[in-house]
Design a protein around this motif. Structure first.
Motif: not given
Lengths: 276, 119
Positions: A180-185, B54-57, B59-68
């Motif tokens: 799930k995506l975290p809350p909007k805030f 928060v979350t690594n949901y 995860f590919n986006a996190f990898l790309a951003g952090f690696a860049s």
């Protein structure tokens, strides 16, 4: 055909001469317990079956007889078997019997060590025991000896692959719940946090105010433009393009970039050398 | 806590003088490169914090951003090391133009992979 029959007829005649019947002399069975006490011992008759025999878990059954020709002379037949047949289940087991040259035979069935060829038994239905004698020169002999109750055999062990021969229960896959995506805030706060360094960068650059006097000069601008085009191409790749397309366009774009970069950097080098 | 009393002013003095010397002796070009490095570090830290807290949901986006961020930091740091006039003796055969060409090529390759990961 005629000659074949002419050959065959004498053979048949010989066969008729030698096809004399075999009989058993003094057939007898004995059941004894494991401590050698005799429980039952009766002569066997070729015409009338005795009442059914019952063996305990450790009892020993002995069957003795002599195979004789009609004249009373002992004969060693070529094949002698006892057949244990379960009429209910249809299972059977054949056990060879050793016969001496004089025609004497002794068969022993020790229930403490039963032979592997015995069919699986149940407590309720008996095994029919038959004697089968085969000979090249005598007519074959097959006779019912007696009915035999054996202790029930243990259930057959299950083969390790047994379950794979049956229909298995349906497989139900369990999937992880969708992330799930975290809350909007929270998303907004962290988006601002990630964008904040841009403010820092622009602020610092504004404070330092680096001068780029040659950025728009005709020798530098094409290089900067092609580099920007490369970044634009990669952004386009993210939005829309396939890998093959981006490699193709990148290869095409790399040629003007190389030329422009070569020219721009050599101009820069000249300026630098001139300033020194 | 006698030593801290004496060391506190000397420490701040040292930091101040370092800052002063940096401001005075560093060319504006290197300063702007340093500003870019600070920017990369901050945005990398922000993304990493998001991933931890928060979350690594995606995860590919996190990898790309952090690696860049990390990759660009490395490239820029090596560019800065190579164009710094004080390091001229270390990189005799590498002209600043050559260093910038390396930087541009490395950045394009890095961005290609990063966009690949971005999904």
């Amino acid at each position: 055909m005629r000659s074949f029959l002419a050959c065959l007829l004498p053979l048949l005649a010989i066969g008729n001469v030698y096809a004399s019947a075999l009989t058993l002399q003094s057939p007898r069975f004995t059941i004894s317990a494991s401590d050698a006490t005799q429980l039952r011992s009766e002569p066997l008759s070729t015409t009338k079956k005795p009442s059914a025999l019952t063996l305990g878990a450790k009892d020993v059954l002995k069957v003795t007889f002599q195979v004789v020709e009609e004249e009373g002379k002992g004969v060693q037949p070529h094949q002698t078997f006892l057949r244990f047949y379960d009429e209910v289940s249809g299972e059977e087991g054949i056990q060879p019997v050793r016969v001496t040259a004089g025609g004497k035979a002794k068969f022993e069935l020790n229930m403490a060590k039963p032979p592997a060829s015995l069919p699986p038994t149940t407590a309720s239905d008996p095994l029919k025991v038959e004697l089968i004698i085969g000979s090249f020169v005598h007519s074959p002999l097959k006779m019912d000896l007696f009915d035999l109750f054996l202790p029930a055999s243990q259930p057959a062990p299950q083969h390790p692959d047994e379950p794979s021969f049956h229909v298995r229960s349906e497989i139900h896959h369990t999937f992880q719940p969708d992330p799930k995506l975290p809350p909007k805030f929270i998303s907004a706060v962290f988006a601002a946090l990630v964008l904040a360094p841009w403010v820092v960068l622009l602020g610092l650059w504004g404070f330092i105010s680096p001068s780029v006097p040659h950025l728009l000069s005709p020798s530098i601008l094409p290089f900067i433009a092609t580099l920007g085009a490369f970044e634009g191409l990669l952004f386009w790749y993210w939005v829309d393009l396939k890998l093959g397309q981006v490699l193709l366009y990148g290869a095409i774009l790399s040629i003007p970039t190389l030329i422009a970069g070569n020219q721009a950097l050599s101009t820069m080098g000249k300026w630098r050398a001139g300033r020194k | 806590m006698a030593p801290s009393k004496t060391s506190q002013p000397t420490q701040s003095n040292a930091v101040l003088s370092l800052w002063k010397a940096y401001n005075e002796n560093t060319s504006t070009r290197l300063k702007s490169v340093d500003a870019f490095l600070v920017f990369l570090m901050l945005s990398g830290i922000a993304q990493f914090l998001y991933c931890i807290l928060v979350t690594n949901y995606p995860f590919n986006a996190f990898l790309a951003g952090f690696a860049s961020c990390v990759g660009q930091f490395v490239l820029t740091a090596s560019l800065r090391a190579q164009v710094n006039p004080q390091n001229r003796s270390e990189f005799k055969e590498v002209s600043p133009e050559r260093a910038f060409a390396d930087f541009a090529l490395g950045s394009i390759v890095l961005h290609f992979f990063v966009y690949n990961f971005l999904g």
